[in-house]
Every structure is written in structure tokens, then in C-alpha cells.
Design a protein around this motif. Structure first.
Motif, PDB file in Angstrom:
ATOM      1  N   ALA A  89      -1.139  27.599 -13.890  1.00  0.00           N
ATOM      2  CA  ALA A  89      -0.470  27.985 -12.486  1.00  0.00           C
ATOM      3  C   ALA A  89      -0.817  29.499 -12.469  1.00  0.00           C
ATOM      4  CB  ALA A  89       0.874  27.636 -12.274  1.00  0.00           C
ATOM      5  N   ASP A 110       1.757  26.271  -6.869  1.00  0.00           N
ATOM      6  CA  ASP A 110       1.272  27.793  -7.169  1.00  0.00           C
ATOM      7  C   ASP A 110       0.730  28.051  -5.623  1.00  0.00           C
ATOM      8  OD1 ASP A 110      -1.724  27.437  -7.428  1.00  0.00           O
ATOM      9  OD2 ASP A 110      -0.987  26.715  -9.133  1.00  0.00           O
ATOM     10  N   GLY A 114      -6.171  27.033  -5.838  1.00  0.00           N
ATOM     11  CA  GLY A 114      -6.522  25.567  -5.262  1.00  0.00           C
ATOM     12  C   GLY A 114      -7.595  24.771  -5.968  1.00  0.00           C
ATOM     13  N   TYR A 136     -13.214  19.259 -18.189  1.00  0.00           N
ATOM     14  CA  TYR A 136     -13.478  19.506 -16.813  1.00  0.00           C
ATOM     15  C   TYR A 136     -13.183  21.071 -16.842  1.00  0.00           C
ATOM     16  CZ  TYR A 136     -13.127  20.513 -12.026  1.00  0.00           C
ATOM     17  OH  TYR A 136     -13.631  20.826 -10.760  1.00  0.00           O
ATOM     18  N   ARG A 158     -17.050  30.623 -17.125  1.00  0.00           N
ATOM     19  CA  ARG A 158     -15.573  30.676 -16.777  1.00  0.00           C
ATOM     20  C   ARG A 158     -15.064  32.284 -17.004  1.00  0.00           C
ATOM     21  NH1 ARG A 158     -12.702  28.726 -20.381  1.00  0.00           N
ATOM     22  NH2 ARG A 158     -14.568  27.616 -21.059  1.00  0.00           N
ATOM     23  N   GLY A 164     -11.071  32.029 -19.311  1.00  0.00           N
ATOM     24  CA  GLY A 164     -10.675  31.424 -20.667  1.00  0.00           C
ATOM     25  C   GLY A 164     -10.299  30.047 -20.620  1.00  0.00           C
ATOM     26  N   LEU A 206      -5.314  20.080 -19.315  1.00  0.00           N
ATOM     27  CA  LEU A 206      -4.692  18.915 -18.494  1.00  0.00           C
ATOM     28  C   LEU A 206      -5.215  17.420 -18.965  1.00  0.00           C
ATOM     29  CD1 LEU A 206      -5.878  20.055 -14.859  1.00  0.00           C
ATOM     30  CD2 LEU A 206      -3.441  20.039 -16.009  1.00  0.00           C
ATOM     31  N   ALA A 207      -6.129  17.240 -19.918  1.00  0.00           N
ATOM     32  CA  ALA A 207      -6.407  16.181 -20.569  1.00  0.00           C
ATOM     33  C   ALA A 207      -5.308  15.615 -21.213  1.00  0.00           C
ATOM     34  CB  ALA A 207      -7.644  16.209 -21.077  1.00  0.00           C
ATOM     35  N   SER A 250      -1.989  24.977  -5.569  1.00  0.00           N
ATOM     36  CA  SER A 250      -2.111  23.739  -6.199  1.00  0.00           C
ATOM     37  C   SER A 250      -0.616  23.176  -6.450  1.00  0.00           C
ATOM     38  CB  SER A 250      -2.895  23.488  -7.252  1.00  0.00           C
ATOM     39  OG  SER A 250      -3.736  24.476  -7.384  1.00  0.00           O
ATOM     40  N   PHE A 257       1.120  20.508  -9.129  1.00  0.00           N
ATOM     41  CA  PHE A 257       1.035  19.393 -10.329  1.00  0.00           C
ATOM     42  C   PHE A 257       2.225  18.675 -10.359  1.00  0.00           C
ATOM     43  CE2 PHE A 257      -3.077  19.712 -12.173  1.00  0.00           C
ATOM     44  CZ  PHE A 257      -3.727  21.064 -11.463  1.00  0.00           C
TER      45      PHE A 257
HETATM   46  P1  ADP Z   1      -8.476  25.093 -19.029  1.00  0.00           P
HETATM   47  O1  ADP Z   1      -8.414  25.444 -20.232  1.00  0.00           O
HETATM   48  O2  ADP Z   1      -9.877  25.021 -18.491  1.00  0.00           O
HETATM   49  O3  ADP Z   1      -7.510  25.528 -17.781  1.00  0.00           O
HETATM   50  P2  ADP Z   1      -7.403  22.655 -17.911  1.00  0.00           P
HETATM   51  O4  ADP Z   1      -7.563  21.228 -18.377  1.00  0.00           O
HETATM   52  O5  ADP Z   1      -5.906  22.974 -18.309  1.00  0.00           O
HETATM   53  O6  ADP Z   1      -8.495  23.643 -18.981  1.00  0.00           O
HETATM   54  O7  ADP Z   1      -7.756  22.615 -16.471  1.00  0.00           O
HETATM   55  C1  ADP Z   1      -8.853  22.070 -16.087  1.00  0.00           C
HETATM   56  C2  ADP Z   1      -9.567  22.815 -14.974  1.00  0.00           C
HETATM   57  O8  ADP Z   1      -8.605  22.444 -13.922  1.00  0.00           O
HETATM   58  C3  ADP Z   1      -9.540  24.301 -14.770  1.00  0.00           C
HETATM   59  O9  ADP Z   1     -10.573  24.790 -15.678  1.00  0.00           O
HETATM   60  C4  ADP Z   1      -9.369  24.589 -13.524  1.00  0.00           C
HETATM   61  O10 ADP Z   1     -10.615  24.686 -12.779  1.00  0.00           O
HETATM   62  C5  ADP Z   1      -8.633  23.584 -12.884  1.00  0.00           C
HETATM   63  N1  ADP Z   1      -7.218  23.892 -12.724  1.00  0.00           N
HETATM   64  C6  ADP Z   1      -6.003  23.530 -13.573  1.00  0.00           C
HETATM   65  N2  ADP Z   1      -4.860  24.100 -13.133  1.00  0.00           N
HETATM   66  C7  ADP Z   1      -5.247  24.559 -11.901  1.00  0.00           C
HETATM   67  C8  ADP Z   1      -4.449  25.136 -10.973  1.00  0.00           C
HETATM   68  N3  ADP Z   1      -3.103  25.624 -11.066  1.00  0.00           N
HETATM   69  N4  ADP Z   1      -5.167  25.903  -9.988  1.00  0.00           N
HETATM   70  C9  ADP Z   1      -6.314  25.768  -9.619  1.00  0.00           C
HETATM   71  N5  ADP Z   1      -7.240  25.079 -10.594  1.00  0.00           N
HETATM   72  C10 ADP Z   1      -6.569  24.745 -11.707  1.00  0.00           C
END
Ligand code: ADP
Length: 684
Positions: free
Chosen positions: A568, A596, A600, A614, A622, A625, A631-632, A656, A658
Motif C-alpha cells: 500500500a 490505499d 489502483g 505477477y 519495475r 522494486g 501477494l502469493a 486499492s 486488500f
Molecule cells: P511486489 O513485490 O512486486 O510488490 P506483490 O506480489 O506484493 O509483488 O504484488 C504483485 C503486484 O500487485 C505488484 O507488482 C503490483 O503491480 C500489484 N499491487 C500489489 N499491491 C498493490 C497496491 N496496493 N496497489 C496497486 N497495485 C498493487
């Protein structure tokens, strides 16, 4: 000119007490040869009249007739021309009759000599039904052609037969009038004409008053012919059984080769039902996939003979069909000869609404006989094949028919399993492709995420090592950069290990009653300390400590919250807001939301963001970073306590949210106190 009444019929009008017998063609050939041999061996100048059904049959015997003609000049040979047979008077008299003449179906051989007479007058049974479908094997079955006729040495009968045939010859060859007159004078008594008329008249009065002359050849000869006939009958039976076997093999081969060419189960069933229907000649043939527990099935594949009602698209009862149930139990074919009187279906005592509807179905579909054969593979039911006979009388299915259908269903079973294996293989291929894709992603991420910081670290360390005069400020910057990138590399390796550990199921969960607010505080302080030097957005913590206790593994919950909060903050500008709040949706769980106002997520990506690796921009572009694993990992953690996690967003730049659920601690909830193995906390 052609005659429509056969010589046999004419003869029977004169001798009504004679009963024709059935002769196989092979027997007639043997008899004719014996009579011809008698002429050749005998003395005197006999009258010989022979009629052949086809010129080609005559050709086979022409040589004999040339020899017979050397014995007597009264030889008459009749047949229908095919190649070059025509009326002529060379060695003997040839009479070419018309193809419409009843003689086409007759086999006549009359001999009248001084000391003996013989008469063979027969008519072929046309279009006889041998009562099976296997009789089309032409040459093998030619000898089984059947004739009805008279074979006798009775002089009177032979003379009348000769008289009838001489009349026919005259209609085709009137120029032979004198020669035929001579023959009559020599071989036929003048009384024959008179007697013919008398016989006909007498027949009208009462044919039973006639004395039956000694009409049969001597018993020895008669016995020989009987043996011949019996042998011929055996041969016919053997031929039939061979033909049936051949038919069976041909049908199985044609069904097998058709269905084995396909790997599509629907096509297999379609081909099987068509080939089988055509091959067996049943009224209706159905093939469908089913399991023991299915209550109904929709008919998709059927074969119908003309005039039979189609069942395609109709719902077919299975559970309420006692016949289907019996087949399941028997694991074998079931033949119902008389479906309309079958006690399993038409049972007055047991009749209920299910049976009544089955009875109606039988009547509506005009099923008089019913054959059900299961399609099994190693005892597993894959489907069913049904044959319906719809005539007014029950079908005469024999054991070999059932065995044939059984053999075919075995082949269908194998083909279906083959198709199933192919579909599984395709699934596996897809999974492999996905794995390959993941592997490529991993290579890309590793390439970028590991190589980039490594190069930076290398440059920084090289500069520090080779530039002793570097200002202390710059030295510090170099050191900080190297440290930051080392940390980034550590994180990727850490995330990777954590995820593979979670996915492998090796984590032992240490659940305990916890205060959610405390966990949130802890994760917030982790995030803040990690981002000490960045401008974080405004974080609002709306979680109060009045909430009910939750029952989870605290360390994994803090890890999860920290990852969501990290994201976020990462995807929201310092001017935006990050909120964390809790809702109580039901009495068993709480719903935690990290929202947040940042960049989005596109609606079509709300699910895929949870996939491994993803990243919206792709690994190589990117700006923020990260590893694409966060998220997985979150999903694996939530699934670990049986909760749900999902993302919501109005779209690009609209922020967004979560959400995830955590179970509430209930007094009855057993506390799992399993200690995690030391390796489970790789991420802490
Ligand atoms: P990363 O380490 O790339 O953040 P995550 O698995 O945590 O990997 O997230 C995967 C992708 O999901 C992010 O690269 C981003 O594109 C999208 N994402 C995750 N959280 C958010 C958020 N709060 N707002 C917008 N996009 C998000």
C-alpha cells in the motif's frame, strides 16, 4: 414368346399327387452328372433335353454335351444367351430362350432311352431368406442355392416333361418341326397327348383318386441322394458359421479402426454407434457415457433404421430403470427378449410412478426387445450401449450377437480410456507450459533482481577499494547503496524460500488466541522502521483493541499485514492515505482491510495480482522494486488458517483495497500448540 409357367408347374398340373422336394444346387449338379454319365455309358439313341439357367452354366458342361451328341442326334440344349449362345443346329440343337422366360429359374434334364428314362425338373427358390445377415458370401454360398423339384425314373413323367419342353423348343425354333415330330414318334407314345388332357380333366374332379405310380428311383440311389443332401446341409451350416465369424471379425475391425483413429470421446461414441447400427442392422442403437450413480442421461449418439423414432436430445432414465441397475450389478450384458411383458418393468404388484413412466417410455419408443451392454474398462463403468428392436415381434438375438456387441463395447472402452489419457496428457502439457512460463519469469526476475543489485554492489565495492582519496561523504553513499542492494537481494531469496515452504505444506501452524490490534501495531512498526528514510503516505490505523480475540499464528499474521502495508505504501504517493480497519462480517471471523488511495489495479488484474511473479509493469521495467512474490505469500498464509483474501479497486489511480478474513477465537476452538520447526521462520 416367353413362357411364364414353369415346366415344374405344368408337370404338377398333370401329376397333382407329386410333391416337389427341396434340392441344394450341389445335389442337382451331382444328379445331373450321374444322369449324363448314364447316357454316355448306355447304348441306343436316347432323347436328351437339358435346360440351363445361364449360358455360363452351360459352358461348364458343353464338353459333355459334345460327347453325348456323338451317341444320339436327338439332343436339345436350352439356355439364355450371355455371350455367344444362339439358336443353331451343329452337333446338337441349341435353343436360346428369352431372359423373361420362366426357364431362367429352372434346371431341367430329361432323358428317354429304350431301356430307361430319367427326369429332373426343378425350379429355384427365388429371394429365399436364410434368416440371417451373413449369407452374402457369394461363391462360398453358391452351392447352398435351393431348388424345388421332381427327380424320377418314371417313364410316364419323363415323357410328359419331354413333351412340355419340346413344345417350348418349337416356340423358339419352329424350323425344328420335323425333327421334333420324329422325336415324338420315336420316344413319346401317341397316347401321351390324350393322357395329358385326361389327367388335367381328372385333376378337376378329384386328384386323390389317382394311383401313385412307382415314382421314386430305387432306394439305394435315393439313399445316396439323401446323404448328399445331408452333407450339403452340414456344409451350408459350416459355411454360415464361418460367414458369421467373418462378419463378426469384419464388424469389430471396422468399429475398432474407426474409433481408434479418434481421440475425441464424442467422436468415438458417434462412430461406434453408426458402425454398430449399420453392422448389426438393429432398429435403434444408443451409446452414452454414464456412471453408476447417474439418475438420467441425455441421448447424444444414436443410430436409427428407417421409420424409428429418434431419442436424440431426450432424457433417458438410469436410476429408475431396473434394467440399468441390473446391468450395473451384473457387470455384464442384459438381454430382454420381450420388453412389453418383462416382470421387472410390467409388475402389477410393484408398480409405482417410476415404473409407470418407464412402461410409457417402452410403449412410446416401441421397444419390443432390449439389449443393454455396459462399456467397462477394468471394471470401471464408462458408459452403456443399448440395442432396441422395435418390431411387433421380439428380436431373435442370439448368443453370438450379444458376444459381438460385448466385444465391440470392450473396444469402445479402450478407445475412451485412450482419449481420456490423451486429455490428461494435454492438461499436463498445459501445466508444464505454465511451469515453463513461471520458470522463464523466475529467470527474468533473477536476472534483474539479483544481477542489478549485484552489479551495483560490485561497482560500489570496487570504487571503495580503488579510490582511497574518495571523500568520506561519497564513501558513505557508496556503502549505503551497497547495503541497500544487499538487503534487496536478501529479500528476494527470503521471499522465494518462504513461498516454496508455504506451498510445499511443510509449515506447522502455531495458532493461539491473539489481539488483532497488537498484531497490527507490530506490523506497522516493522513497516515504519523498514521505510525509515522514505516519505510514507499518511497511515490511519482504525483497529481498536475492543475486538474479539482471533485464533491464528501471530508471526505469520504480522508478516501478512506487513506485506500488504508495504505494498500500500509502495504504490501510494506520500500525499495519499493508507487505512487499516476491521469489520465483523459473521460470528466466526473478522474481515481486515488494508486500503490505499494509490495507483489502483485494473479490474481484470484483481485476481492475477496474487499469482507468483505477477507484476503490473513486468519484472524488467519495475520502478518500485519488489519480487512479485509478496501477494502469493499472503494468499498462502491466509489459506493456511482457512481464510479468504481478495483485492478490490475502482481501477487505475483510484486506490486499492486488500481484504482478508481471520478466524475469531471461540472458547471451544482447540489451541494448536505445535512448535514450528526452526526452518519455518525464514522470513523473520
Ligand atoms: P511486489 O513485490 O512486486 O510488490 P506483490 O506480489 O506484493 O509483488 O504484488 C504483485 C503486484 O500487485 C505488484 O507488482 C503490483 O503491480 C500489484 N499491487 C500489489 N499491491 C498493490 C497496491 N496496493 N496497489 C496497486 N497495485 C498493487
Amino acid at each position: 414368346m416367353s413362357n411364364s409357367i414353369s415346366v415344374l408347374t405344368e408337370l404338377l398340373q398333370i401329376f397333382p399327387y407329386w410333391r416337389p422336394q427341396m434340392y441344394f444346387k450341389a445335389s442337382l449338379t451331382a444328379l445331373s452328372h450321374a444322369i449324363e454319365d448314364q447316357i454316355l455309358a448306355g447304348s441306343g439313341y436316347p432323347l436328351v433335353i437339358a435346360s440351363f439357367q445361364k449360358e455360363r452354366f452351360y459352358r461348364q458342361e458343353a464338353q459333355r454335351y459334345r460327347r453325348i451328341a456323338q451317341k444320339t442326334n436327338q439332343v436339345y440344349v436350352l439356355t439364355v444367351p450371355e455371350i455367344d449362345f444362339k439358336n443353331s443346329s451343329e452337333l446338337y440343337e441349341k435353343i436360346a430362350f428369352e431372359s423373361t422366360d420362366s426357364l431362367v429359374q429352372e434346371w431341367n434334364l430329361i432323358v428317354i432311352a429304350q431301356d430307361y428314362a430319367s427326369c429332373l425338373v426343378c425350379q429355384e427358390r427365388i429371394g429365399i431368406n436364410h434368416n440371417d445377415t451373413y449369407n452374402n458370401v457369394d461363391s462360398a454360398m453358391d452351392n447352398s442355392r435351393r431348388f424345388d423339384g421332381i427327380w424320377t425314373f418314371d417313364r410316364q413323367v419323363s415323357q410328359h416333361a419331354a413333351d412340355t419342353l419340346l413344345r417350348r423348343i418349337l416356340t423358339y425354333r419352329p424350323e425344328l418341326k420335323t425333327k421334333i415330330k420324329q422325336a415324338r414318334q420315336e420316344y413319346l407314345p401317341v397316347t401321351i397327348l390324350k393322357q395329358r388332357e385326361e389327367n388335367l380333366k381328372q385333376k378337376e374332379i378329384n386328384n386323390s383318386t389317382w394311383d401313385c405310380p412307382d415314382r421314386y428311383p430305387e432306394p439305394f440311389v435315393q439313399r445316396l441322394v439323401s446323404y448328399l443332401q445331408a452333407g450339403q446341409y452340414e456344409l451350408l451350416k459350416a459355411n454360415r458359421s464361418l460367414a458369421s465369424k467373418e462378419h463378426k471379425e469384419r464388424l469389430i475391425n471396422s468399429v475398432t479402426s474407426a474409433i481408434r483413429r479418434s481421440l475425441d470421446p464424442e467422436e468415438i461414441l458417434h462412430l461406434a454407434v453408426q458402425k454398430l447400427g449399420e453392422g448389426l442392422g438393429g432398429c435403434r442403437c444408443l451409446v452414452y457415457r454414464c456412471q453408476e450413480t447417474d439418475s438420467t442421461v441425455t441421448i447424444q449418439h444414436e443410430f436409427l433404421s428407417a421409420g424409428i423414432t429418434s431419442l436424440k436430445g431426450k432424457t433417458w432414465p438410469l436410476h429408475n430403470n431396473p434394467l440399468f441397475q441390473e446391468v450395473i450389478e451384473l457387470r455384464d450384458a442384459l438381454m430382454v427378449e420381450d420388453a412389453n411383458n418383462d416382470p421387472r418393468i410390467f409388475n402389477k404388484i410393484k408398480s409405482n410412478s417410476d415404473l409407470k413412466s418407464l412402461q410409457n417410455l417402452i410403449i412410446k419408443c416401441s421397444i419390443s426387445s432390449w439389449l443393454l451392454v455396459p462399456i467397462l474398462y477394468r471394471g470401471r463403468l464408462l458408459g452403456m450401449l443399448e440395442l432396441h428392436h422395435c418390431g411387433p415381434n421380439p428380436a431373435d438375438w442370439r448368443d453370438e450377437d450379444v458376444a459381438l456387441v460385448n466385444a465391440i463395447t470392450t473396444q469402445i472402452g479402450v478407445a475412451l480410456i485412450q482419449a481420456e489419457a490423451y486429455a490428461n496428457l494435454q492438461d499436463l502439457n498445459k501445466q508444464l507450459e505454465a511451469l515453463d512460463h513461471t520458470r522463464s519469469n523466475l529467470v527474468a526476475i533473477t536476472g534483474h533482481e539479483l544481477r542489478t543489485p549485484l552489479s551495483t554492489i560490485q561497482i560500489c565495492l570496487e570504487s571503495l577499494a580503488t579510490e582511497p582519496d574518495m571523500s568520506p561523504e561519497l564513501r558513505q553513499v557508496m556503502l549505503n547503496t551497497a547495503l541497500q542492494d544487499t538487503e534487496r537481494m536478501c529479500k528476494l531469496v527470503q521471499d522465494f524460500l518462504t513461498l516454496s515452504q508455504l506451498e510445499s505444506g511443510r509449515v506447522k501452524w502455531h495458532t493461539e488466541p491473539l489481539n488483532l490490534a497488537e498484531c497490527v501495531e507490530l506490523s506497522l512498526s516493522n513497516v515504519r522502521s523498514r521505510n525509515r528514510n522514505s516519505n510514507l503516505p499518511n497511515i490511519k490505523n482504525l483497529v481498536t483493541s475492543e475486538l474479539p480475540l482471533i485464533q491464528v499464528d501471530g508471526e505469520w499474521l504480522v508478516e501478512l499485514l506487513a506485506k500488504l502495508l508495504d505494498n500500500a505504501c509502495k504504490f501510494t504517493s506520500s500525499k495519499g492515505n493508507v487505512t487499516i480497519e476491521v469489520n465483523s462480517t459473521d460470528s466466526n471471523s473478522l474481515e481486515v482491510t488494508v486500503a490505499d488511495t494509490g495507483r489502483g489495479i485494473e479490474p481484470n488484474c484483481l485476481e492475477t495480482v496474487f499469482d507468483r511473479f505477477y507484476q503490473e509493469e513486468g519484472a524488467l521495467r519495475r520502478s518500485t522494486g519488489g519480487t512479485g512474490l509478496g501477494l502469493a505469500i499472503c494468499r498462502q498464509i491466509v489459506q493456511g488458517w482457512g481464510g479468504k483474501i481478495w483485492a478490490e479497486s475502482e481501477g487505475k489511480d483510484l486506490g486499492s483495497q486488500f481484504h482478508f478474513t481471520v478466524p475469531i477465537f471461540l472458547k471451544t476452538t482447540p489451541c494448536k500448540t505445535n512448535k514450528k520447526t526452526s526452518s519455518t521462520k525464514t522470513s523473520k
